[in-house]
Write a protein that holds these residues in place. Structure first.
Motif, PDB file in Angstrom:
ATOM      1  N   ARG A 151       3.556  -5.617  -1.826  1.00  0.00           N
ATOM      2  CA  ARG A 151       2.558  -6.096  -2.661  1.00  0.00           C
ATOM      3  C   ARG A 151       1.656  -7.061  -2.048  1.00  0.00           C
ATOM      4  O   ARG A 151       2.257  -7.874  -1.557  1.00  0.00           O
ATOM      5  N   LYS A 164      -2.558   2.799  -8.851  1.00  0.00           N
ATOM      6  CA  LYS A 164      -0.980   2.388  -8.405  1.00  0.00           C
ATOM      7  C   LYS A 164      -0.851   3.832  -7.442  1.00  0.00           C
ATOM      8  O   LYS A 164      -0.066   3.784  -6.592  1.00  0.00           O
ATOM      9  N   ASP A 189      -1.996  -8.731  -6.579  1.00  0.00           N
ATOM     10  CA  ASP A 189      -1.102  -7.732  -7.341  1.00  0.00           C
ATOM     11  C   ASP A 189      -0.750  -8.530  -8.678  1.00  0.00           C
ATOM     12  O   ASP A 189      -0.156  -9.868  -8.578  1.00  0.00           O
TER      13      ASP A 189
END
Length: 339
Positions: free
Chosen positions: A198, A276, A202
């Motif tokens: 990530r 996503k 994010d």
């Protein structure tokens, strides 16, 4: 911090009831960087104030390597590992010690709620920083000179803050990537069986009830309906009917609490889900569009670009380019567990 032949030395300042998950996520990542490469890229130590024995939030007791009064002088960064919720006990001596480290050009970081102590000492003034979502509002209110975000982590010059938990691993992977290349960061992520690394862009997953309180159960119920019906979106009339309010009342709930109309909120929810899937799966773009409630590929592409500024195909290409080739090292050496 730039790549260097000299191992980087990090200190972890453990506060009472510090988050064990945040702390272990950080040090395990550094340890794995050394293990994967077979080199000492990082060394780290624990520091406490007052007494060496420090209890974590799980009740486990750690014996710190150093007290603040005898901590090493050659650390490259010090990460404050805080508790959740924030401990607001006054400790001017500890704040002064951190200020002294800052004057010596040592990088400073916060894990979980460690950002609160740094902000209280004035060490995040003018910096972007983050903290666990439970404390975001308080950090903004108490320290207006700090630029508070809801991201998983923030790296701003020589300040490194994260929201805690596994976000500490993401932050360390980001720093390792900057210092030694993303191929190493990717290899470490593989060893931890992480589906993706990530980034600092994010956002934290902040529960809706935490953002609006518990006084709007109809709004929470409406959002839960939307989240459960991504592939076949419901109309605003359908949602209002199932929740038990009029459409106009539903629109007022969204506007007054989230400053958005229900249809727009629903669309953004579907698009975020599509993003996503584009970054975390190998599903065909057309299939992702269908899965997120778009009947045609052109409608999906146009809507996605209008919201994110890139097409779904460009999004996938961007994410693909961010994944580097794994380290070419001996397979036996990279096995996490030895027989």
């Amino acid at each position: 911090m730039q790549a260097s032949k000299k191992p980087l030395k990090y200190g972890f300042l453990l506060l009472p009831n510090y988050s064990m998950l945040g702390f272990s996520s950080a040090i395990e990542t550094l340890h794995m960087a050394n293990w994967v490469t077979g080199k000492e890229l990082y060394s780290f130590c624990t520091i406490s104030y007052g007494e060496r024995e420090m209890s974590s939030n799980t009740g486990g007791v750690a014996v710190s390597d150093y007290l603040t009064c005898d901590a090493p002088n050659d650390l490259d960064a010090i990460f404050v590992c805080g508790s959740s919720p924030v401990s607001k006990n006054e400790n001017q001596t500890l704040e002064n010690w951190l200020k002294k480290q800052a004057k010596r050009n040592i990088g400073l970081g916060g894990v979980c709620t460690g950002s609160h102590l740094l902000a209280k000492a004035g060490l995040l003034d003018g910096y972007r920083a983050t903290i666990h979502w439970w404390s975001i509002a308080n950090l903004r209110d108490e320290f207006p000179q700090t630029i508070v975000s809801n991201h998983l982590f923030e790296v701003d010059r020589d300040r490194y803050t994260c929201s805690g938990g596994t976000a500490a691993m993401d932050m360390m992977l980001f720093l390792i990537g900057k210092q030694h290349g993303m191929s190493l960061a990717s290899s470490i992520s593989e060893q931890f069986v992480c589906e993706r690394i990530r980034t600092h862009d994010d956002p934290q997953r902040i529960p809706l009830q935490a953002r609006i309180g518990t006084g709007q159960p109809k709004l929470v119920e409406a959002v839960q309906l939307m989240e459960a019906n991504i592939q076949e979106p419901l109309s605003s009339d359908d949602i209002a009917y199932h929740v038990g309010v009029s459409r106009r009342h539903l629109e007022r709930l969204f506007k007054s609490n989230l400053d958005i109309v229900p249809s727009r909120y629903y669309l953004e929810l579907r698009l975020q889900h599509a993003k996503k899937l584009l970054s975390q799966t190998d599903k065909a773009i057309n299939d992702i569009g269908n899965e997120c409630g778009f009947s045609t590929a052109s409608h999906f592409s146009t809507t996605y670009k209008s919201f994110f500024g890139v097409t779904p195909r460009e999004e996938r290409k961007k994410n693909h380019n961010n994944v580097s080739i794994p380290l070419q090292s001996d397979r036996k050496k990279r096995q996490l567990w030895k027989k």
